[in-house]
Design an enzyme around this catalytic site. Structure first.
Site, PDB file in Angstrom:
ATOM      1  N   ARG A 239     -10.676 -22.833 -80.354  1.00  0.00           N
ATOM      2  CA  ARG A 239     -11.771 -23.136 -79.988  1.00  0.00           C
ATOM      3  C   ARG A 239     -12.759 -23.540 -80.896  1.00  0.00           C
ATOM      4  O   ARG A 239     -12.308 -22.321 -82.108  1.00  0.00           O
ATOM      5  CB  ARG A 239     -12.203 -22.223 -79.247  1.00  0.00           C
ATOM      6  N   GLU A 268     -18.788 -29.047 -77.170  1.00  0.00           N
ATOM      7  CA  GLU A 268     -18.255 -30.230 -76.697  1.00  0.00           C
ATOM      8  C   GLU A 268     -19.187 -31.235 -75.825  1.00  0.00           C
ATOM      9  O   GLU A 268     -19.540 -30.175 -75.158  1.00  0.00           O
ATOM     10  CB  GLU A 268     -16.882 -29.780 -76.448  1.00  0.00           C
ATOM     11  N   HIS A 286     -10.537 -32.923 -77.326  1.00  0.00           N
ATOM     12  CA  HIS A 286     -10.112 -31.214 -77.038  1.00  0.00           C
ATOM     13  C   HIS A 286      -8.626 -32.334 -76.176  1.00  0.00           C
ATOM     14  O   HIS A 286      -9.193 -32.275 -75.246  1.00  0.00           O
ATOM     15  CB  HIS A 286     -11.120 -30.840 -76.319  1.00  0.00           C
TER      16      HIS A 286
HETATM   17  P1  NAP Z   1      -1.610 -16.151 -76.240  1.00  0.00           P
HETATM   18  O1  NAP Z   1      -0.946 -16.354 -76.485  1.00  0.00           O
HETATM   19  O2  NAP Z   1      -2.804 -14.910 -75.289  1.00  0.00           O
HETATM   20  O3  NAP Z   1      -2.298 -15.535 -77.715  1.00  0.00           O
HETATM   21  C1  NAP Z   1      -3.194 -15.436 -78.504  1.00  0.00           C
HETATM   22  C2  NAP Z   1      -2.774 -14.621 -79.640  1.00  0.00           C
HETATM   23  O4  NAP Z   1      -4.240 -14.605 -80.535  1.00  0.00           O
HETATM   24  C3  NAP Z   1      -2.308 -13.804 -80.046  1.00  0.00           C
HETATM   25  O5  NAP Z   1      -1.186 -13.428 -80.485  1.00  0.00           O
HETATM   26  C4  NAP Z   1      -3.341 -12.103 -80.297  1.00  0.00           C
HETATM   27  O6  NAP Z   1      -2.812 -11.089 -80.753  1.00  0.00           O
HETATM   28  C5  NAP Z   1      -4.406 -13.160 -81.291  1.00  0.00           C
HETATM   29  N1  NAP Z   1      -5.762 -12.971 -81.340  1.00  0.00           N
HETATM   30  C6  NAP Z   1      -6.479 -12.548 -79.694  1.00  0.00           C
HETATM   31  N2  NAP Z   1      -7.662 -11.335 -80.054  1.00  0.00           N
HETATM   32  C7  NAP Z   1      -7.670 -11.991 -81.680  1.00  0.00           C
HETATM   33  C8  NAP Z   1      -9.427 -11.927 -82.853  1.00  0.00           C
HETATM   34  N3  NAP Z   1      -9.943 -11.353 -82.365  1.00  0.00           N
HETATM   35  N4  NAP Z   1      -8.037 -12.067 -83.958  1.00  0.00           N
HETATM   36  C9  NAP Z   1      -6.965 -12.371 -84.433  1.00  0.00           C
HETATM   37  N5  NAP Z   1      -5.763 -12.879 -83.449  1.00  0.00           N
HETATM   38  C10 NAP Z   1      -6.051 -12.556 -81.925  1.00  0.00           C
HETATM   39  O7  NAP Z   1      -3.009 -17.726 -75.984  1.00  0.00           O
HETATM   40  P2  NAP Z   1      -2.033 -18.580 -76.384  1.00  0.00           P
HETATM   41  O8  NAP Z   1      -1.825 -18.969 -74.624  1.00  0.00           O
HETATM   42  O9  NAP Z   1      -1.327 -18.760 -77.085  1.00  0.00           O
HETATM   43  O10 NAP Z   1      -3.812 -19.639 -76.437  1.00  0.00           O
HETATM   44  C11 NAP Z   1      -4.037 -19.402 -77.390  1.00  0.00           C
HETATM   45  C12 NAP Z   1      -5.574 -20.057 -76.995  1.00  0.00           C
HETATM   46  O11 NAP Z   1      -5.989 -21.632 -77.662  1.00  0.00           O
HETATM   47  C13 NAP Z   1      -6.527 -19.957 -76.566  1.00  0.00           C
HETATM   48  O12 NAP Z   1      -7.328 -18.773 -75.877  1.00  0.00           O
HETATM   49  C14 NAP Z   1      -7.448 -20.626 -76.469  1.00  0.00           C
HETATM   50  O13 NAP Z   1      -9.019 -20.770 -76.362  1.00  0.00           O
HETATM   51  C15 NAP Z   1      -6.429 -21.830 -77.136  1.00  0.00           C
HETATM   52  N6  NAP Z   1      -6.247 -23.333 -76.202  1.00  0.00           N
HETATM   53  C16 NAP Z   1      -6.694 -24.534 -77.167  1.00  0.00           C
HETATM   54  C17 NAP Z   1      -5.920 -26.206 -76.252  1.00  0.00           C
HETATM   55  C18 NAP Z   1      -7.159 -27.268 -76.481  1.00  0.00           C
HETATM   56  O14 NAP Z   1      -6.965 -27.501 -76.002  1.00  0.00           O
HETATM   57  N7  NAP Z   1      -7.348 -26.996 -76.939  1.00  0.00           N
HETATM   58  C19 NAP Z   1      -5.579 -25.992 -75.216  1.00  0.00           C
HETATM   59  C20 NAP Z   1      -4.607 -24.118 -74.691  1.00  0.00           C
HETATM   60  C21 NAP Z   1      -5.544 -22.878 -75.244  1.00  0.00           C
HETATM   61  P3  NAP Z   1      -3.708  -9.656 -80.973  1.00  0.00           P
HETATM   62  O15 NAP Z   1      -3.676  -9.943 -79.642  1.00  0.00           O
HETATM   63  O16 NAP Z   1      -2.853  -8.553 -81.557  1.00  0.00           O
HETATM   64  O17 NAP Z   1      -4.743 -10.024 -81.944  1.00  0.00           O
HETATM   65  C1  8YV Z   2      -8.171 -26.832 -71.285  1.00  0.00           C
HETATM   66  C2  8YV Z   2      -7.902 -25.213 -72.546  1.00  0.00           C
HETATM   67  O1  8YV Z   2      -8.360 -28.572 -72.680  1.00  0.00           O
HETATM   68  O2  8YV Z   2      -6.613 -24.870 -72.352  1.00  0.00           O
HETATM   69  C3  8YV Z   2      -6.836 -24.148 -72.581  1.00  0.00           C
HETATM   70  O3  8YV Z   2      -7.485 -23.320 -73.127  1.00  0.00           O
HETATM   71  O4  8YV Z   2      -8.840 -25.439 -73.930  1.00  0.00           O
HETATM   72  C4  8YV Z   2      -7.073 -26.704 -72.410  1.00  0.00           C
HETATM   73  O5  8YV Z   2      -5.940 -26.728 -71.778  1.00  0.00           O
HETATM   74  C5  8YV Z   2      -8.743 -27.679 -70.543  1.00  0.00           C
HETATM   75  O6  8YV Z   2      -8.987 -26.179 -70.293  1.00  0.00           O
HETATM   76  C6  8YV Z   2      -9.339 -28.264 -69.657  1.00  0.00           C
HETATM   77  O7  8YV Z   2      -9.641 -28.592 -70.357  1.00  0.00           O
END
Ligand code: NAP
Ligand code: 8YV
Length: 320
Positions: A239, A268, A286
């Site tokens: 994010r 964004e 994004h």
């Molecule tokens: P996840 O499996 O819950 O992994 C999140 C990781 O972050 C965990 O290992 C957690 O470990 C760590 N974490 C949580 N809070 C933290 C903190 N304050 N400081 C450091 N580490 C921390 O989630 P995921 O499915 O991998 O998704 C992760 C994130 O990717 C989402 O929340 C979203 O914001 C982002 N994302 C972005 C896109 C995009 O389009 N760019 C798409 C999908 C997801 P601990 O709990 O041990 O800290």
């Molecule tokens: C998407 C995301 O871009 O899963 C997330 O956390 O940021 C992305 O997969 C969004 O949620 C849908 O537009």
């Protein structure tokens, strides 16, 4: 805004962007109200707010206490995405409103883009494209040499589902892995750092795959950039809020760090104009989960969560 035909079905407010074929499917299942953009608040142009029982929205869309207060019969907020930092979880819990998300189905695509950005920034892929198009290959000769991923360390902030999938990809390209989470994992052998600055100092590419929200706001700041150093790169597929954007612009401009690949931004779709002029940054809108396949799976899971709720079944992906 369009209102659906069948008022017998539970009324759901759908906040775009969500693919049109998912909206069409939802239209057949719910009494659907589609809002074209998250910034348009319901009260401006909707009446009968008390009929709305569910919201479907991108996880970063803002569904705060103010909005939820306007919807007295709201029961569920189904996030289209794994992140749900746009929803006020505290308010929802307090008022018995369920929150769901769409984990797992997007993990591979998001990790793919993280790897693509890592390779692209190290190997000057986008810079090379600009170089050729500008005719500079002919006028100036070959592009400056790029960097190989092999033997470089990828430091992952947030070694969860996406972080692990990114690690697996990076290993194929010969990178070593280290990570920072709040808690050390007992199921991986990658070196663990209990501070982001410590991890930044130890790695070559710092990749962000942690959640957004208050707990991680500006986690990546000037101190972290200084630790990452002049040969280090940032890749952000988490994010925009996780990074102090003003500090990032400075760090890229004065070469405190070597470069960055960014899929996400603090406000964004607004991207700091200063980044447009920099050669050492790759900008994406994004789009890490934005493939037909993944967005379809996310949309179907969003609908599954809503249907389960309205049918009184356990929710497949309840986070609050
Ligand atoms: P996840 O499996 O819950 O992994 C999140 C990781 O972050 C965990 O290992 C957690 O470990 C760590 N974490 C949580 N809070 C933290 C903190 N304050 N400081 C450091 N580490 C921390 O989630 P995921 O499915 O991998 O998704 C992760 C994130 O990717 C989402 O929340 C979203 O914001 C982002 N994302 C972005 C896109 C995009 O389009 N760019 C798409 C999908 C997801 P601990 O709990 O041990 O800290
Ligand atoms: C998407 C995301 O871009 O899963 C997330 O956390 O940021 C992305 O997969 C969004 O949620 C849908 O537009």
């Amino acid at each position: 805004m369009t209102a659906a035909a069948n008022p017998e079905n539970p009324c759901v407010l759908l906040i775009e962007p969500i693919p049109s074929w998912i909206v069409d499917r939802a239209r057949g299942l719910f009494d659907l109200i589609v809002l074209p953009h998250e910034s348009e608040r319901p009260p401006a142009f909707l009446d009968n707010l008390d009929r709305i029982r569910g919201i479907a929205m991108p996880g970063f869309a803002k569904v705060d206490a103010e909005m939820m207060t306007l919807l007295p019969n709201l029961e569920i907020v189904a996030c289209f995405g794994v992140g749900y930092d746009g929803a006020d979880v505290g308010y929802a819990k307090q008022h018995g409103i369920a929150i769901t998300n769409t984990p797992d189905v997007l993990t591979d695509c998001v990790a793919d883009l993280g790897m693509a950005l890592t390779l692209a920034i190290l190997r000057k892929v986008v810079e090379g494209d600009r170089y050729v198009r500008a005719g500079r290959w002919q006028s100036e000769g070959i592009l400056d040499l790029a960097n190989s991923p092999r033997g470089r360390c990828l430091g992952i902030v947030g070694l969860g589902r996406i972080g692990l999938a990114l690690a697996t990809r990076a290993e194929v390209f010969g990178m070593t892995i280290a990570y920072h989470n709040r808690t050390e994992r007992d199921d991986v052998s990658y070196p663990y750092y209990d501070s982001v600055a410590g991890l930044a100092a130890a790695c070559d590419v710092l990749a962000l795959t942690c959640p957004g929200g208050e707990a991680t706001r500006n986690l990546i700041d000037r101190e972290v950039f200084e630790a990452l150093g002049g040969t280090g790169y940032l890749v952000n597929i988490a994010r925009g809020s996780v990074v102090d954007e003003a500090a990032l612009v400075r760090a890229l401009s004065d070469h405190t760090i070597a470069g960055a690949g960014l899929d996400v931004f603090a406000a964004e779709p607004n991207v700091p104009r200063a980044l447009f002029a920099l050669e050492n940054v790759i900008l994406q809108p994004h789009q890490a989960s934005a493939t037909v396949e993944t967005r379809t799976a996310m949309g179907n899971l969003t609908i599954d969560n809503l249907l389960a709720h309205f049918q009184g079944q356990p929710l497949p992906n309840q986070v609050a």
